[in-house]
Design a protein around this motif. Structure first.
Motif, PDB file in Angstrom:
ATOM      1  N   LYS A  25      17.642  13.347  32.271  1.00 33.02           N
ATOM      2  CA  LYS A  25      18.299  12.646  33.371  1.00 33.02           C
ATOM      3  C   LYS A  25      17.616  11.292  33.560  1.00 33.02           C
ATOM      4  CE  LYS A  25      18.639  12.983  38.326  1.00 33.02           C
ATOM      5  NZ  LYS A  25      18.215  13.760  39.482  1.00 33.02           N
ATOM      6  N   PRO A  26      18.331  10.181  33.326  1.00 31.71           N
ATOM      7  CA  PRO A  26      17.733   8.862  33.521  1.00 31.71           C
ATOM      8  C   PRO A  26      17.387   8.617  35.000  1.00 31.71           C
ATOM      9  CG  PRO A  26      19.842   8.701  32.363  1.00 31.71           C
ATOM     10  CD  PRO A  26      19.707  10.107  32.845  1.00 31.71           C
ATOM     11  N   ILE A  27      16.267   7.965  35.222  1.00 29.24           N
ATOM     12  CA  ILE A  27      15.865   7.574  36.569  1.00 29.24           C
ATOM     13  C   ILE A  27      16.143   6.082  36.761  1.00 29.24           C
ATOM     14  CG2 ILE A  27      13.908   7.331  38.147  1.00 29.24           C
ATOM     15  CD1 ILE A  27      12.750   9.851  36.744  1.00 29.24           C
ATOM     16  N   ASN A  28      15.750   5.310  35.768  1.00 30.48           N
ATOM     17  CA  ASN A  28      16.051   3.870  35.729  1.00 30.48           C
ATOM     18  C   ASN A  28      16.004   3.444  34.258  1.00 30.48           C
ATOM     19  OD1 ASN A  28      13.297   3.270  35.054  1.00 30.48           O
ATOM     20  ND2 ASN A  28      12.765   3.379  37.225  1.00 30.48           N
ATOM     21  N   ALA A  29      16.009   2.146  34.008  1.00 29.49           N
ATOM     22  CA  ALA A  29      16.038   1.648  32.626  1.00 29.49           C
ATOM     23  C   ALA A  29      14.777   2.029  31.845  1.00 29.49           C
ATOM     24  CB  ALA A  29      16.216   0.134  32.611  1.00 29.49           C
ATOM     25  N   ASN A  30      13.676   2.323  32.543  1.00 30.41           N
ATOM     26  CA  ASN A  30      12.405   2.584  31.876  1.00 30.41           C
ATOM     27  C   ASN A  30      11.885   4.011  32.022  1.00 30.41           C
ATOM     28  OD1 ASN A  30      12.188  -0.177  31.087  1.00 30.41           O
ATOM     29  ND2 ASN A  30      11.624  -0.633  33.197  1.00 30.41           N
ATOM     30  N   ALA A  31      12.605   4.867  32.724  1.00 32.05           N
ATOM     31  CA  ALA A  31      12.069   6.207  32.979  1.00 32.05           C
ATOM     32  C   ALA A  31      13.193   7.250  33.016  1.00 32.05           C
ATOM     33  CB  ALA A  31      11.308   6.214  34.297  1.00 32.05           C
ATOM     34  N   PHE A  32      12.822   8.474  32.700  1.00 32.87           N
ATOM     35  CA  PHE A  32      13.768   9.584  32.774  1.00 32.87           C
ATOM     36  C   PHE A  32      12.986  10.874  32.998  1.00 32.87           C
ATOM     37  CE2 PHE A  32      12.584   9.152  28.342  1.00 32.87           C
ATOM     38  CZ  PHE A  32      12.418  10.457  27.895  1.00 32.87           C
ATOM     39  N   THR A  33      13.707  11.900  33.405  1.00 36.09           N
ATOM     40  CA  THR A  33      13.115  13.229  33.513  1.00 36.09           C
ATOM     41  C   THR A  33      13.709  14.091  32.416  1.00 36.09           C
ATOM     42  OG1 THR A  33      12.931  12.998  35.915  1.00 36.09           O
ATOM     43  CG2 THR A  33      12.714  15.210  35.020  1.00 36.09           C
ATOM     44  N   ARG A  34      12.841  14.736  31.657  1.00 33.24           N
ATOM     45  CA  ARG A  34      13.275  15.662  30.608  1.00 33.24           C
ATOM     46  C   ARG A  34      13.072  17.085  31.130  1.00 33.24           C
ATOM     47  NH1 ARG A  34      10.048  14.707  25.928  1.00 33.24           N
ATOM     48  NH2 ARG A  34      11.605  13.154  25.401  1.00 33.24           N
ATOM     49  N   TYR A  35      14.133  17.877  31.077  1.00 32.92           N
ATOM     50  CA  TYR A  35      14.081  19.274  31.494  1.00 32.92           C
ATOM     51  C   TYR A  35      14.172  20.149  30.245  1.00 32.92           C
ATOM     52  CZ  TYR A  35      15.031  17.386  36.107  1.00 32.92           C
ATOM     53  OH  TYR A  35      14.966  16.665  37.267  1.00 32.92           O
ATOM     54  N   THR A  36      13.227  21.062  30.108  1.00 34.72           N
ATOM     55  CA  THR A  36      13.218  21.980  28.977  1.00 34.72           C
ATOM     56  C   THR A  36      13.275  23.399  29.517  1.00 34.72           C
ATOM     57  OG1 THR A  36      11.880  20.427  27.691  1.00 34.72           O
ATOM     58  CG2 THR A  36      11.970  22.702  26.900  1.00 34.72           C
ATOM     59  N   ILE A  37      14.334  24.115  29.132  1.00 31.54           N
ATOM     60  CA  ILE A  37      14.550  25.487  29.572  1.00 31.54           C
ATOM     61  C   ILE A  37      14.252  26.407  28.393  1.00 31.54           C
ATOM     62  CG2 ILE A  37      16.253  27.158  30.398  1.00 31.54           C
ATOM     63  CD1 ILE A  37      17.876  24.644  31.405  1.00 31.54           C
ATOM     64  N   THR A  38      13.410  27.407  28.644  1.00 30.10           N
ATOM     65  CA  THR A  38      13.140  28.442  27.654  1.00 30.10           C
ATOM     66  C   THR A  38      13.452  29.777  28.315  1.00 30.10           C
ATOM     67  OG1 THR A  38      11.354  27.104  26.722  1.00 30.10           O
ATOM     68  CG2 THR A  38      11.414  29.424  26.093  1.00 30.10           C
ATOM     69  N   ILE A  39      14.329  30.558  27.684  1.00 34.67           N
ATOM     70  CA  ILE A  39      14.688  31.869  28.218  1.00 34.67           C
ATOM     71  C   ILE A  39      14.285  32.913  27.191  1.00 34.67           C
ATOM     72  CG2 ILE A  39      16.550  33.369  28.999  1.00 34.67           C
ATOM     73  CD1 ILE A  39      18.029  30.799  29.878  1.00 34.67           C
ATOM     74  N   GLU A  40      13.402  33.810  27.623  1.00 36.02           N
ATOM     75  CA  GLU A  40      12.976  34.912  26.767  1.00 36.02           C
ATOM     76  C   GLU A  40      13.077  36.192  27.579  1.00 36.02           C
ATOM     77  OE1 GLU A  40       9.972  32.827  23.630  1.00 36.02           O
ATOM     78  OE2 GLU A  40       9.086  33.501  25.513  1.00 36.02           O
ATOM     79  N   GLY A  41      13.897  37.111  27.094  1.00 32.70           N
ATOM     80  CA  GLY A  41      14.113  38.357  27.828  1.00 32.70           C
ATOM     81  C   GLY A  41      14.723  38.064  29.183  1.00 32.70           C
ATOM     82  N   ASP A  42      14.040  38.514  30.232  1.00 25.95           N
ATOM     83  CA  ASP A  42      14.551  38.291  31.587  1.00 25.95           C
ATOM     84  C   ASP A  42      13.778  37.181  32.301  1.00 25.95           C
ATOM     85  OD1 ASP A  42      12.159  39.565  32.001  1.00 25.95           O
ATOM     86  OD2 ASP A  42      12.937  41.068  33.389  1.00 25.95           O
ATOM     87  N   SER A  43      13.197  36.269  31.523  1.00 26.84           N
ATOM     88  CA  SER A  43      12.398  35.192  32.103  1.00 26.84           C
ATOM     89  C   SER A  43      12.980  33.813  31.750  1.00 26.84           C
ATOM     90  CB  SER A  43      10.964  35.301  31.575  1.00 26.84           C
ATOM     91  OG  SER A  43      10.168  34.267  32.096  1.00 26.84           O
ATOM     92  N   TRP A  44      13.280  33.028  32.780  1.00 21.75           N
ATOM     93  CA  TRP A  44      13.762  31.647  32.635  1.00 21.75           C
ATOM     94  C   TRP A  44      12.594  30.756  33.029  1.00 21.75           C
ATOM     95  CZ3 TRP A  44      19.264  29.683  33.623  1.00 21.75           C
ATOM     96  CH2 TRP A  44      19.312  28.299  33.801  1.00 21.75           C
ATOM     97  N   HIS A  45      12.130  29.949  32.115  1.00 25.13           N
ATOM     98  CA  HIS A  45      11.036  29.017  32.384  1.00 25.13           C
ATOM     99  C   HIS A  45      11.568  27.608  32.154  1.00 25.13           C
ATOM    100  CE1 HIS A  45       6.870  27.756  32.775  1.00 25.13           C
ATOM    101  NE2 HIS A  45       7.076  26.939  31.769  1.00 25.13           N
ATOM    102  N   GLU A  46      11.442  26.770  33.155  1.00 26.13           N
ATOM    103  CA  GLU A  46      11.955  25.403  33.037  1.00 26.13           C
ATOM    104  C   GLU A  46      10.877  24.424  33.477  1.00 26.13           C
ATOM    105  OE1 GLU A  46      15.819  22.717  34.370  1.00 26.13           O
ATOM    106  OE2 GLU A  46      15.719  24.830  34.919  1.00 26.13           O
ATOM    107  N   VAL A  47      10.686  23.412  32.662  1.00 26.12           N
ATOM    108  CA  VAL A  47       9.702  22.372  32.951  1.00 26.12           C
ATOM    109  C   VAL A  47      10.420  21.042  33.039  1.00 26.12           C
ATOM    110  CG1 VAL A  47       7.659  21.157  32.112  1.00 26.12           C
ATOM    111  CG2 VAL A  47       7.852  23.624  31.774  1.00 26.12           C
TER     112      VAL A  47
END
Length: 156
Positions: A129-151
């Protein structure tokens, strides 16, 4: 009699043709099936640092389900403070663009909307998700079994 026999033959031909078309369609694996692991109701604790640089903790829920015969996934995320006050609410629609051969998510939150590219990287589902021309947020979702981990990572 000849007409009845012809009708029966035409009917059987049509039935065989329809059966073959359905079998071919069933053997094609939809790119959206790769995201099926996201479907369900998820709940857990989220810790982060807000734009004001202060730490926060919310209880996050994610409801994910498919619509349009599996062509799209709909996602609703809600974050609740300790007093059960709603702190965050977002809605997204995830789809696969066969022309661009890419996933995308149309998201709605805080009176803002955006369309963001998504990709599957091994076991991870990643979107930015872009924040401005120089920055963004990267979201990484990992799902293993019944666990959703997002950074979420702030990137410059």
């Amino acid at each position: 009699m000849l007409l009845t026999s012809l009708k029966r033959t035409l009917f059987l031909f049509t039935l065989v043709l329809l059966t073959n078309v359905q079998a071919e369609q069933a053997s094609v694996i939809s790119p959206m099936q790769a995201l099926a692991v996201m479907k369900g109701n998820w709940i857990g604790e989220v810790k982060g640092i807000g734009p004001d640089r202060k730490p926060y903790v919310v209880t996050q829920t994610e409801r994910v389900g498919d619509m349009l015969g599996g062509d799209v996934l709909v996602v609703e995320g809600r974050g609740y403070r300790a007093n059960n006050e709603l702190a965050f609410n977002a809605f997204g629609v995830i789809s696969f663009d066969s022309t661009a051969n890419a996933y995308e998510m149309r998201a709605y939150a805080d009176g803002k909307t955006g369309t963001f590219k998504m990709q599957i990287d091994g076991k991870n589902i990643v979107w930015e998700k872009p924040i401005n021309a120089n920055a963004f947020t990267r979201y990484t979702i990992t799902i293993e079994g019944d666990s959703w981990h997002e950074v979420g990572e702030f990137m410059m």
